[in-house]
Design a protein around this motif. Structure first.
Motif, short mmCIF file in Angstrom:
data_model
loop_
_atom_site.label_atom_id
_atom_site.label_comp_id
_atom_site.label_asym_id
_atom_site.label_seq_id
_atom_site.Cartn_x
_atom_site.Cartn_y
_atom_site.Cartn_z
N LEU A 71 0.93 -1.28 -0.03
CA LEU A 71 0.01 0.03 -0.15
C LEU A 71 0.79 1.21 0.03
O LEU A 71 0.61 2.30 -0.54
N ALA A 72 2.08 1.29 0.64
CA ALA A 72 2.88 2.28 0.77
C ALA A 72 3.35 2.75 -0.58
O ALA A 72 3.34 3.88 -1.31
N SER A 73 3.71 1.88 -1.46
CA SER A 73 4.34 2.23 -2.80
C SER A 73 3.09 2.64 -3.87
O SER A 73 3.07 3.18 -4.49
N ARG A 74 1.97 1.74 -3.68
CA ARG A 74 0.66 1.72 -4.41
C ARG A 74 0.41 3.47 -4.31
O ARG A 74 -0.15 4.22 -5.27
N HIS A 75 0.21 4.00 -2.96
CA HIS A 75 -0.09 5.12 -2.70
C HIS A 75 0.94 6.26 -2.59
O HIS A 75 0.59 7.52 -2.38
N ASN A 76 1.92 6.01 -2.52
CA ASN A 76 3.13 7.05 -2.73
C ASN A 76 3.34 7.81 -1.44
O ASN A 76 3.19 8.84 -1.22
N TRP A 78 4.66 7.30 2.96
CA TRP A 78 5.45 6.84 3.99
C TRP A 78 4.31 6.39 5.09
O TRP A 78 3.37 7.00 5.42
N LEU A 79 4.64 5.05 5.74
CA LEU A 79 3.90 4.63 6.86
C LEU A 79 4.55 4.36 7.91
O LEU A 79 6.02 3.75 7.88
N HIS A 80 4.27 4.66 9.17
CA HIS A 80 4.73 4.30 10.42
C HIS A 80 3.59 3.42 11.20
O HIS A 80 2.38 3.80 11.22
N LEU A 81 3.84 2.11 11.01
CA LEU A 81 2.82 0.95 11.26
C LEU A 81 2.73 0.88 12.91
O LEU A 81 2.13 -0.09 13.22
N GLY A 82 2.92 1.94 13.64
CA GLY A 82 2.74 1.90 14.92
C GLY A 82 3.66 0.74 15.63
O GLY A 82 4.78 0.91 15.83
N VAL A 101 8.07 2.25 6.74
CA VAL A 101 7.98 1.89 5.48
C VAL A 101 8.01 3.22 4.76
O VAL A 101 7.20 4.00 4.98
N GLY A 102 8.87 3.21 3.61
CA GLY A 102 9.26 4.24 2.74
C GLY A 102 8.07 4.10 1.55
O GLY A 102 7.37 3.26 1.50
N ASN A 103 7.76 5.42 0.89
CA ASN A 103 6.79 5.35 -0.29
C ASN A 103 7.23 4.51 -1.34
O ASN A 103 6.34 4.57 -2.12
N ASP A 104 8.32 4.09 -1.28
CA ASP A 104 8.83 3.06 -2.25
C ASP A 104 8.57 1.54 -1.85
O ASP A 104 8.78 0.68 -2.74
N GLY A 105 7.77 1.32 -0.52
CA GLY A 105 7.42 -0.02 -0.03
C GLY A 105 8.32 -0.75 0.61
O GLY A 105 8.34 -1.66 0.87
N ARG A 106 9.58 -0.08 0.61
CA ARG A 106 10.90 -0.77 1.41
C ARG A 106 10.66 -0.48 2.91
O ARG A 106 10.45 0.56 3.29
N THR A 144 13.87 10.58 7.63
CA THR A 144 12.40 10.51 6.81
C THR A 144 12.22 11.94 6.09
O THR A 144 12.88 12.81 6.60
N PRO A 145 11.20 12.08 5.52
CA PRO A 145 11.00 13.42 5.02
C PRO A 145 10.40 14.28 5.99
O PRO A 145 10.57 15.79 5.53
#
Length: 275
Positions: A71-76, A78-82, A101-106, A144-145
């Motif tokens: 989802l991170a890469s699909r929606h471009n 960054w995710l902090h999954l708690g 997780v970065g916006n590249d899905g990594r 991070t950004p």
């Protein structure tokens, strides 16, 4: 820079929890957010450890994690999954693990909760996190950004040495995803999070669990964003939802110029015991 904070009432079914996160991530990206923040144990809350264990795998085998990184890469975004529960690499216990997780899905960073919640409360609640979980060994910060981000989880917030280490490292953001009990939340939540922001002159982002969960526990909620001056810029109350906040990252330097604690900091050794 705009971020999204997701206050949840996670339950027993990881699929249901991840679906709720997926909708929130999509809405966050649509709103133009750079970063999405979830609470502690976002993908599963179950105090019946035998029942809950059937849904927990090693990080490498986690279907929930795989779906979320996609989802991170699909929606471009960054995710902090708690934090999510995973089988620890030593195979004996679990880990309460933050994953960024970065916006590249990594995956950009992992942090295992260092301080485990072993306590008997006056309310009659008793918790022994260490009976099932292994504590983390060290602090983790990640670029991070939003700037340099120091990672911590819930009960960690009561241990100032951890945040002193982050302050010395020059972090701009501290994250504290949580599932706070109601009695301790009412007593200490706001005070501790404001203190962590003030002493480090950093933003504090604390996405939280709230309400009554399927396993019977009740969590405090009040997901907070606190600025480097200690001002609460978001308080989500006690109901689940998604909130958007614009962070004025320039205020970090302004606060540090006004009160230069980083420049004035001295190394502290063990105290001299007089008498």
């Amino acid at each position: 820079m705009q971020i999204a904070v997701h206050q949840m009432t996670s339950g027993l079914d990881p699929e249901h929890n991840v679906s709720a996160m997926a909708k929130a991530i999509a809405a966050s990206a649509k709103a133009g957010c750079t970063f999405y923040f979830a609470p502690e144990m976002s993908t599963l809350i179950d105090r019946d450890r035998t029942r809950g264990r059937q849904h927990i795998s090693a990080e490498s085998g986690s279907g929930a994690l795989g779906r979320l990184t996609a989802l991170a890469s699909r929606h471009n975004i960054w995710l902090h999954l708690g934090s999510i529960p995973v089988v620890h690499e030593n195979g004996d216990k679990l880990a309460n693990r933050t994953i960024v997780v970065g916006n590249d899905g990594r995956i950009k960073a992992r942090y295992d909760k260092m301080h485990l919640f072993d306590i008997d409360l006056a309310s009659g609640e008793s918790w022994r996190e260490s009976s099932a979980y292994a504590g983390g060994e060290q602090p983790v910060a990640v670029q991070t950004p939003l700037g340099l981000m120091g990672l911590a989880i819930c009960y960690d917030m009561r241990f100032p040495d951890l945040f002193s280490a982050y302050a010395k490292s020059g972090v701009d953001i501290i994250t504290l995803p949580s599932a706070f009990t109601v009695p301790t939340g009412e007593a200490h939540w706001h005070s501790l999070l404001r203190a962590r922001a003030i002493e480090s002159e950093s933003f504090v982002i604390a996405a939280a669990q709230c309400g009554v969960h399927e396993d019977g526990r009740r969590t405090y909620g009040h997901s907070l964003v606190v600025d480097p001056w200690g001002k609460v810029v978001l308080d989500m109350g006690d109901t689940p939802g998604l909130a958007f906040v614009d962070l004025d990252l320039g205020s970090i330097a302004e606060v540090r110029q006004q009160i230069p604690v980083h420049a004035n900091r001295r190394s502290i050794v063990a105290p001299f015991i007089a008498g």
